[in-house]
Design a protein around this motif. Sequence first.
Motif, short mmCIF file in Angstrom:
data_model
loop_
_atom_site.label_atom_id
_atom_site.label_comp_id
_atom_site.label_asym_id
_atom_site.label_seq_id
_atom_site.Cartn_x
_atom_site.Cartn_y
_atom_site.Cartn_z
N PRO A 1 -23.91 -38.51 -19.49
CA PRO A 1 -24.87 -37.41 -20.52
C PRO A 1 -23.64 -36.12 -20.98
CG PRO A 1 -25.68 -37.40 -18.69
CD PRO A 1 -24.07 -37.89 -18.18
N SER A 2 -23.41 -35.60 -22.33
CA SER A 2 -23.06 -34.03 -22.94
C SER A 2 -22.86 -33.34 -22.03
CB SER A 2 -23.91 -34.14 -23.98
OG SER A 2 -25.17 -33.52 -23.86
N ASP A 3 -24.11 -32.65 -21.25
CA ASP A 3 -23.45 -32.06 -20.05
C ASP A 3 -22.48 -32.01 -18.94
OD1 ASP A 3 -25.33 -30.49 -21.86
OD2 ASP A 3 -27.46 -30.94 -20.44
N ASN B 1 -14.14 -45.10 -2.62
CA ASN B 1 -14.24 -43.43 -1.64
C ASN B 1 -15.36 -42.96 -2.02
OD1 ASN B 1 -13.06 -41.51 0.55
ND2 ASN B 1 -13.16 -40.28 -1.23
N LYS B 2 -15.65 -42.28 -2.84
CA LYS B 2 -17.39 -41.60 -3.01
C LYS B 2 -17.61 -41.70 -4.69
CE LYS B 2 -15.22 -37.22 -2.08
NZ LYS B 2 -14.68 -36.31 -1.72
N LEU B 3 -18.70 -41.05 -4.74
CA LEU B 3 -19.30 -41.16 -5.88
C LEU B 3 -19.57 -39.62 -6.11
CD1 LEU B 3 -23.09 -43.49 -5.75
CD2 LEU B 3 -20.82 -43.57 -6.60
N THR B 4 -18.77 -38.83 -6.87
CA THR B 4 -18.86 -37.69 -7.35
C THR B 4 -19.10 -37.24 -8.86
OG1 THR B 4 -16.39 -37.76 -5.80
CG2 THR B 4 -16.49 -35.50 -7.29
N ALA B 5 -19.89 -36.03 -8.87
CA ALA B 5 -20.32 -36.28 -10.80
C ALA B 5 -19.61 -35.57 -11.19
CB ALA B 5 -21.72 -35.36 -10.59
N ILE C 1 -18.95 -40.35 -27.49
CA ILE C 1 -18.66 -38.47 -28.11
C ILE C 1 -21.10 -38.83 -27.87
CG2 ILE C 1 -19.04 -36.38 -29.31
CD1 ILE C 1 -16.11 -37.55 -30.49
N PRO C 2 -21.44 -37.69 -26.48
CA PRO C 2 -22.99 -38.03 -26.74
C PRO C 2 -23.80 -37.41 -28.06
CG PRO C 2 -22.25 -37.42 -24.31
CD PRO C 2 -21.17 -38.03 -25.88
N THR C 3 -24.44 -38.28 -28.56
CA THR C 3 -25.45 -37.40 -29.65
C THR C 3 -25.41 -36.02 -29.81
OG1 THR C 3 -27.52 -38.27 -29.13
CG2 THR C 3 -26.14 -39.73 -30.61
N PRO D 1 -28.26 -31.04 -35.86
CA PRO D 1 -28.34 -31.37 -34.57
C PRO D 1 -28.79 -32.24 -34.08
CG PRO D 1 -28.01 -28.85 -35.37
CD PRO D 1 -28.57 -30.12 -36.36
N PHE D 2 -28.58 -33.59 -32.94
CA PHE D 2 -29.96 -34.09 -32.25
C PHE D 2 -30.44 -33.13 -31.00
CE2 PHE D 2 -27.42 -37.02 -34.02
CZ PHE D 2 -28.07 -38.76 -34.58
N VAL D 3 -31.63 -33.19 -30.12
CA VAL D 3 -32.09 -33.28 -29.69
C VAL D 3 -31.77 -33.46 -28.08
CG1 VAL D 3 -34.49 -32.23 -28.44
CG2 VAL D 3 -33.57 -32.51 -31.34
N THR D 4 -31.33 -34.94 -28.41
CA THR D 4 -31.63 -34.96 -27.05
C THR D 4 -29.75 -36.36 -27.88
OG1 THR D 4 -33.39 -37.28 -27.30
CG2 THR D 4 -33.81 -35.56 -25.85
#
Length: 737
Positions: A494-496, A467-471, A685-687, A648-651
């Motif tokens: 992305p983690s965020d 249907n559509k691209l939905t973040a 799980i993002p770093t 902790p990872f920065v990115t």
Amino acid sequence: MKRETRAADVVSRLVVAVATGWFAFAAFWGLFRIPASGHLGAGSTAQSMAAEQIVRWHILYPAWDWYLDVEPPKSVYICHHPFLQYYVPAIFVWLFGHKDFIVGLPAALMSTAIPLLLYGIGKARWGAAVGAVAAASYVVVPIAIGFSDFTNLETFCIFGALVFFWGHARFLQTWATRDLVVSLVGIGFTCLGDWVGYMLVTPALVWSLVRAFVLPARATPPIRLESYVRWWALSVAVAGATIVYTLGLFFHANAISQWVMSAMTRGVADPTPLDEVLTLRKNWIDFSFTPLCIWIGKAAAPICLARLLILRRDEEAYALSTLVGAVFQYLAFKEGADIHIFWPHYFALYFALAMAQLAATAGWMVGTAARLFLPARAPAVAAFAALVAGLLPVLAMAPDGVRSLPIWRRTGGRYDDNGKLIRSHVDQLFVMQEVILPQKTPGMTIDLYPSLGWGWEDQWKFAGNPNKLTAVPQAGSKDVATHPFWMARGSLLPSDDQKKIAAAAHLRIYEDTWIVDQREPAAPLDAFRVSEREPTRFEWLVYGGTEPRRSIGRSPDPWLTWEWRTHLDQDADPPTGTPQSLDEIRIAYNVAIAKNNQDDADRWKETILGQLDRTPATAFTTSVRLLGVRLLKGVQPRLESWFECTAPFVTDDSFGVRSTVEEQEPYSLIPPDTMDREMGYPPNIPTKLWRPGFIYKTTIVLNHRIGRERYDGYWTGGNGVPRRTDDQKYTRLVVLP
């Protein structure tokens, strides 16, 4: 018939039976599997979906804009190629409906007949032994094996050309109307298969024209001239009629310009010299044919030409005719050959027909010598000589042909894809099949996260439109009745974004597939375990031996749910009970770390380390320590890399894996592939969400190539990406023979 000759015929029939049985297995193996990404899955589903338009709307055209509720307009008719590649699948759509198995069924049926047709052609002209060589030669060429269930242009044209040649060879023997009709059906089939079909048969027709109207009758073996000319005229008429039909439909759809632009795009001019182009494609060519096949094909061309000029029989023109078509296809449409590994498929047909002529030559030479000493046994000696000469290369190529089949299927016919990442997406398609499709209603669409990637295989499985691209999905909305589901792949988020999505909706996580029913209000996420097991023998045969059998738990998995809620900042109850799998033990270790229970953590960590190969253990400058790897064998070999997070990872970084073929496989004809491949996808799980003290794992599907292959790991990402403390870039993870 003498006993010796009968024995040669029995051996020949046995060879044909084995060749046909093997090729039928290759074509039908895994017919009921979920069509995956790549040429073999997505490519074939595109033909089937275009064919559905023909059946659904009772039109003569395949069309884009699948699954809309209105008849497709002329502007979306697919007018690039003749329409047989759509008409035949349309028959199966009409008979069986929208079923996964129909995607490869047309090609599998035609492929099964190909060795029999080659045998019939060879037997009609040179005898059963040569026919057996022709049949066996085709079924060991890796590209023919790999694309034996590929419902696309090549199989249609190859099948049609062989029907044309077989009917013609029989007609020259019997002059019977039935054989004339078979030949005409064949030329119609191949010319409606694709434009290259005309090139496959035109050189043979040109030779026939020269034989009938230019050469004196005494210069060629005797023929019934009137019947022969009738066959030739009807063949040309059928070929011409297919052109009129196809271009007439193009004109009716106002698509002549579309057709011309498509041809120009495929045949874009390139000043690169041919030898450089072939060098760039060498890995693909070697794997698709083997160097032995290539060498024989080159050596055979002048011999085939000499036989035609000396013997001046129509059957001697078949191999050269297909060679012209194959060369034209491969060189004239460079853009297609650069991106599609299956482009030179037609050379496999040339190889089989050329091998027949080479075997016939060897049999004639040995038989001529035998007549001097054993005149009574000369025919049998010649037949066995043809078998031996023809089957020796076949036996040399056969092991690589067998090895190639699972590689083609596992990669969707992409092989190394010029070093790009390859995913089958069957894990995602399976979740869609089990979770979303049972709730699908007519006209329903689906919302997608922008990075999901919606291929033809997804479109086929969903049988509907995105249907559509939905973040971020909607939650509890009344406006989502026609598009209730939102889907994403977790490893591409992305983690965020993961945090936003988990906070905004009731997220259900199925390993790497994320689904939200947007009709529900926001709620804490639930994670379900997608269990995997090895297929039974029957399942291996029916569904294919390249994917595990999967099942989804009926209720959320407490271990996975705790892990995901913990990382996405939701309240999480620690799971109770004893962990069973190694992955549950990993999560139990993380639970113990979160609770500051060092005794339990030490116990679980000891268990984990005992299951890993500690040889690749590596220290990095920041964030992680590689504890070891675990090699998972089975129908889908995988490699797990296990890490302990130290800071902790920065990115959001990724652990990449690059594979390199170091040595040629023993007893293989295929040289080492010189292309290094990228194998690693981002972790689920993002770093940036990884917690110090926790243990994590990344997994890759090995897609092992022929030869000794080395898999090296390295971290890639933004600033502060982990580096080895010894400044080396790669960490050797595993080497597979």
